[in-house]
Enzyme design. Sequence first.
Site, PDB file in Angstrom:
ATOM      1  N   ASP A 264       0.938  -1.341  -0.045  1.00 17.40           N
ATOM      2  CA  ASP A 264      -0.234   0.177   0.110  1.00 17.40           C
ATOM      3  C   ASP A 264       0.988   1.450   0.112  1.00 17.40           C
ATOM      4  OD1 ASP A 264      -2.146  -1.648   0.374  1.00 17.40           O
ATOM      5  OD2 ASP A 264      -1.899  -1.822   2.312  1.00 17.40           O
TER       6      ASP A 264
ATOM      7  N   LYS B  49       2.034   1.981  -5.197  1.00 11.90           N
ATOM      8  CA  LYS B  49       2.629   1.556  -6.352  1.00 11.90           C
ATOM      9  C   LYS B  49       1.934   1.870  -7.434  1.00 11.90           C
ATOM     10  CE  LYS B  49       2.875  -2.558  -4.612  1.00 11.90           C
ATOM     11  NZ  LYS B  49       2.864  -2.202  -3.030  1.00 11.90           N
TER      12      LYS B  49
ATOM     13  N   GLY C  11      -3.920  -4.945  -4.367  1.00 12.59           N
ATOM     14  CA  GLY C  11      -4.920  -3.853  -4.759  1.00 12.59           C
ATOM     15  C   GLY C  11      -4.244  -2.674  -5.231  1.00 12.59           C
ATOM     16  N   HIS C  12      -4.296  -2.449  -6.644  1.00  8.31           N
ATOM     17  CA  HIS C  12      -3.520  -1.213  -7.269  1.00  8.31           C
ATOM     18  C   HIS C  12      -4.693  -0.258  -7.801  1.00  8.31           C
ATOM     19  CE1 HIS C  12       0.420  -3.731  -7.816  1.00  8.31           C
ATOM     20  NE2 HIS C  12       0.189  -3.494  -6.485  1.00  8.31           N
TER      21      HIS C  12
ATOM     22  N   GLN D 218       2.128  -6.104  -2.892  1.00  5.01           N
ATOM     23  CA  GLN D 218       2.343  -6.256  -1.522  1.00  5.01           C
ATOM     24  C   GLN D 218       3.561  -5.256  -1.330  1.00  5.01           C
ATOM     25  OE1 GLN D 218       1.629  -9.787  -3.049  1.00  5.01           O
ATOM     26  NE2 GLN D 218      -0.254  -9.112  -2.759  1.00  5.01           N
TER      27      GLN D 218
HETATM   28  P1  IMP Z   1      -2.563 -13.108   2.304  1.00  4.75           P
HETATM   29  O1  IMP Z   1      -1.508 -12.578   1.223  1.00  4.75           O
HETATM   30  O2  IMP Z   1      -3.634 -12.913   1.827  1.00  4.75           O
HETATM   31  O3  IMP Z   1      -1.764 -14.578   2.677  1.00  4.75           O
HETATM   32  O4  IMP Z   1      -2.437 -12.135   3.556  1.00  4.75           O
HETATM   33  C1  IMP Z   1      -1.067 -12.235   4.562  1.00  4.75           C
HETATM   34  C2  IMP Z   1      -0.671 -10.720   4.817  1.00  4.75           C
HETATM   35  O5  IMP Z   1      -0.345  -9.991   3.801  1.00  4.75           O
HETATM   36  C3  IMP Z   1      -1.968  -9.970   5.453  1.00  4.75           C
HETATM   37  O6  IMP Z   1      -1.243  -9.202   6.533  1.00  4.75           O
HETATM   38  C4  IMP Z   1      -2.400  -8.993   4.509  1.00  4.75           C
HETATM   39  O7  IMP Z   1      -3.074  -8.227   5.112  1.00  4.75           O
HETATM   40  C5  IMP Z   1      -1.045  -8.747   3.702  1.00  4.75           C
HETATM   41  N1  IMP Z   1      -1.458  -8.414   2.413  1.00  4.75           N
HETATM   42  C6  IMP Z   1      -1.620  -9.036   1.377  1.00  4.75           C
HETATM   43  N2  IMP Z   1      -1.719  -8.514   0.312  1.00  4.75           N
HETATM   44  C7  IMP Z   1      -1.321  -7.153   0.499  1.00  4.75           C
HETATM   45  C8  IMP Z   1      -1.529  -5.773  -0.237  1.00  4.75           C
HETATM   46  O8  IMP Z   1      -1.730  -5.954  -1.408  1.00  4.75           O
HETATM   47  N3  IMP Z   1      -1.316  -4.739   0.628  1.00  4.75           N
HETATM   48  C9  IMP Z   1      -1.056  -4.707   1.942  1.00  4.75           C
HETATM   49  N4  IMP Z   1      -1.227  -5.945   2.430  1.00  4.75           N
HETATM   50  C10 IMP Z   1      -1.303  -7.123   1.848  1.00  4.75           C
END
Ligand code: IMP
Length: 429
Positions: free
Chosen positions: A13, A16, A40-41, A223
Amino acid sequence: MANVVVVGAQWGDEGKGKIVDWLSERADVIARFQGGHNAGHTLVIDGKVYKLSLLPSGVVRGKMSVIGNGVVLDPWALLSEIERLGGQGVHVSPETLMIAENTPLILPVHGELDRARENQNSVAKIGTTGRGIGPAYEDKVGRRTVRVADLADEPTLDLRLDRLLTHHNALRAGLGLEAVDRAALKAALMEVAPKILPYAKPVWKVMHDARRAGKRILFEGAQGSLLDIDFGTYPFVTSSNTLAGMAATGTGLGPTAIDFVLGIVKAYTTRVGEGPFPSELFDEDGVRLGERGHEFGTVTGRKRRCGWFDAVLVRQTCATSGVSGIALTKLDVLDGFKTLKICVGYDLDGQRLDYLPTAANLQARVTPIYEEMEGWSESTAGARSWADLPGAAIKYVRRIEELIQCPVALLSTSPERDDTILVTDPFAD
Ligand code: IMP
């Protein structure tokens, strides 16, 4: 020609979307190399907002977009994203989108398992997005996944499903979930196969040919580096390598193809989900950062945790991703703070550390050592040159560069693409 990798240098977040869009206009190929529809972009183009989860940002500009093998792909999520974009006038077709044939699929069983685990009270929650990302990567490494290419051959699909469901049904029984309806799952896959297969290509070869033809490639990370499965705040991480090195194995192009790594860095820190966050704020300043920065998750809508800029962490992620320069975003959120704090070290039982220790118990125990800086009352929103910035803001940026040992290549001062101060062009040869 220069090829550029963009990675988040904090917990995701960092903004990007805008930077990738800004660079994608000049790129020929845009590739995702890890993660899935947990990302989420947000792109704002001519005032129109596009939200992408799985598709590379280049699709919005009609550029050749690639989903590499390092991604985990939910075929139904992909099709609904393509449809949603179609409704916004963006036409995605096999002419502009390619998916690596060796990309593992996210199936409904993965989402169910992800959510079932998160809902258990016996173990600490990770705070995942519930999209099945972790279980899908587990099956990839466990050699029992269904990959895109398997959709083309029914006998192979049968073999894959047998292996996959032997494992999942045992696991589901332990979690109190019903056994998977194999026939329904197979039918759903056979139904979706003809919609996905036209996009399937040997992406490693396409990338190789593009590179030989002198095309500019932009690798779009999802991420952030602190969510990396190896170097993040384990186990409160995502299940892929989010560092720049993954761009190579996640698409099949070797590491020598990477010329510039751009780390995206927010001028303060946020995190979604559980896990250590040394500079987190629980006071009015934290609330103010969240409100001014609109810190709510794009995918899950969850409120993001907010804190001061942590130079220790960013110095670390710049090292582990080999960042050549950073893009500093959301500086304007700090407008109006009387004083600002930057975390410059950690205290662990009276000992000063200049890095985040690996052990989870130590990560949870370190406390930040802050340096205070004077804030500014003027607005930095929309600034397009250094001359538009107040002196105190320039000092803040310069201090960050010094502390993280990495130069600022770009400064972004609003979601609008033109509100950017360019210092070093990542695509310059
Ligand atoms: P997962 O990727 O759904 O397995 O989540 C694992 C961790 O990564 C959690 O803390 C999510 O909130 C975080 N996370 C996954 N995708 C994103 C993203 O695009 N932005 C911020 N945090 C993310």
